[in-house]
Design an enzyme around this catalytic site. Sequence first.
Site, PDB file in Angstrom:
ATOM      1  N   CYS A 117       0.801  -1.220   0.000  1.00  0.00           N
ATOM      2  CA  CYS A 117       0.000   0.000   0.000  1.00  0.00           C
ATOM      3  C   CYS A 117       0.837   1.276   0.000  1.00  0.00           C
ATOM      4  O   CYS A 117       0.322   2.355  -0.295  1.00  0.00           O
ATOM      5  CB  CYS A 117      -0.942  -0.002   1.200  1.00  0.00           C
ATOM      6  SG  CYS A 117      -1.886  -1.531   1.367  1.00  0.00           S
ATOM      7  N   HIS A 256      -3.732   6.771   2.625  1.00  0.00           N
ATOM      8  CA  HIS A 256      -4.106   5.428   2.164  1.00  0.00           C
ATOM      9  C   HIS A 256      -5.486   5.100   2.710  1.00  0.00           C
ATOM     10  O   HIS A 256      -5.778   5.309   3.889  1.00  0.00           O
ATOM     11  CB  HIS A 256      -3.066   4.425   2.666  1.00  0.00           C
ATOM     12  CG  HIS A 256      -3.457   2.991   2.459  1.00  0.00           C
ATOM     13  ND1 HIS A 256      -4.037   2.535   1.297  1.00  0.00           N
ATOM     14  CD2 HIS A 256      -3.356   1.899   3.278  1.00  0.00           C
ATOM     15  CE1 HIS A 256      -4.274   1.237   1.410  1.00  0.00           C
ATOM     16  NE2 HIS A 256      -3.873   0.833   2.593  1.00  0.00           N
ATOM     17  N   ASN A 286     -10.233  -0.902   0.251  1.00  0.00           N
ATOM     18  CA  ASN A 286      -8.771  -0.810   0.242  1.00  0.00           C
ATOM     19  C   ASN A 286      -8.247  -1.400  -1.063  1.00  0.00           C
ATOM     20  O   ASN A 286      -8.331  -2.600  -1.284  1.00  0.00           O
ATOM     21  CB  ASN A 286      -8.210  -1.571   1.444  1.00  0.00           C
ATOM     22  CG  ASN A 286      -6.693  -1.516   1.529  1.00  0.00           C
ATOM     23  OD1 ASN A 286      -6.010  -1.063   0.620  1.00  0.00           O
ATOM     24  ND2 ASN A 286      -6.146  -2.000   2.638  1.00  0.00           N
TER      25      ASN A 286
END
Length: 330
Positions: A117, A256, A286
């Site tokens: 990520c 994020h 996500n």
Amino acid sequence: MIVKANPAGILGTGHCVPEQVWTNEYLETFLDTSDEWIRSRTGIGARHVAPEGVNTSDLATGAAKEALEMAGVSPEDLDLIIVCTLTPDKMLPSTACIVQANLGAVNAAAFDLEAACSGFAYGSIIASQMIENGMYDHILVIGAEVLTRVINWKDRSSCVLFGDGAGAAVIGRVPSGYGILSGAMGADGTGGDFLTIRSGIANPVTDARRADGSAYAVMDGKEVYKFAVKAMPHAAELALQRAELEKKDIDVLVPHQANMRIIESAAKRLHVPMEKVYVNIEKYANTSGASIPIALDEAVRTGMVKRGDIVCLAGFGAGLTWASVVMKWY
């Protein structure tokens, strides 16, 4: 604020997500879960899911075309393509090489970067250094994932968290006083087992490993949460310090998109009001390496990010990794 003589900055952004959307209500049809349970714990309401035949390179190519169009840069003008992904199409060739072929970027070098990520922030920092030292003029950085292919859809605690998508940015030279001012990257490999996909050369995927779930992503949610609420704001604080800026100077925070509680915690620690934080986790979930560039592109296209704004990107991910980029938007 630090001022660079030959700064690199983002010239254009883009994103691409599959048309297929799985809402929380749809997940209720085959999982022991509920919309209320998912939303209250994560802030997620839906996720885009790539159908069979649509791969990471396809989403990456779509996002790249949007970014190139906004930047006014042709594929032939690209010197390098960096694809940040943990879900490559193949082991060989790299997904970046597949994207290069798709775009017709005949003059570009290409490689994949795997920092989960944190990947897009890692890639943007690397790209900015190559431009500032005069090696290249235009670099395409893409974060792209098809995470729904590597999660266990029988594990209700983790499968609801992820989605597919891609975001991209063209990085090139900008006038002095603008562009990427600083960055911060970090890693702690001792925490690798907190979020991992164990399949690979050492542990080939077999029918037995698919059946018992060991072929898919495994996450210790509590440990990842404890790490995230410290690592993401820490990375941003370090990048701000290197840019000779303070928390109060942030005009837009693009974090994020992993969990709404983590986003709110980071914003609180950085003293950034939520109205200055771009959040789209509700509709995408996500998307790992694609998370930050998708959010950045939407923030740019909706007008939330404007010329002269101090923009802070901040992320954390498996590895464990963390990274942040601070820029003055051009």
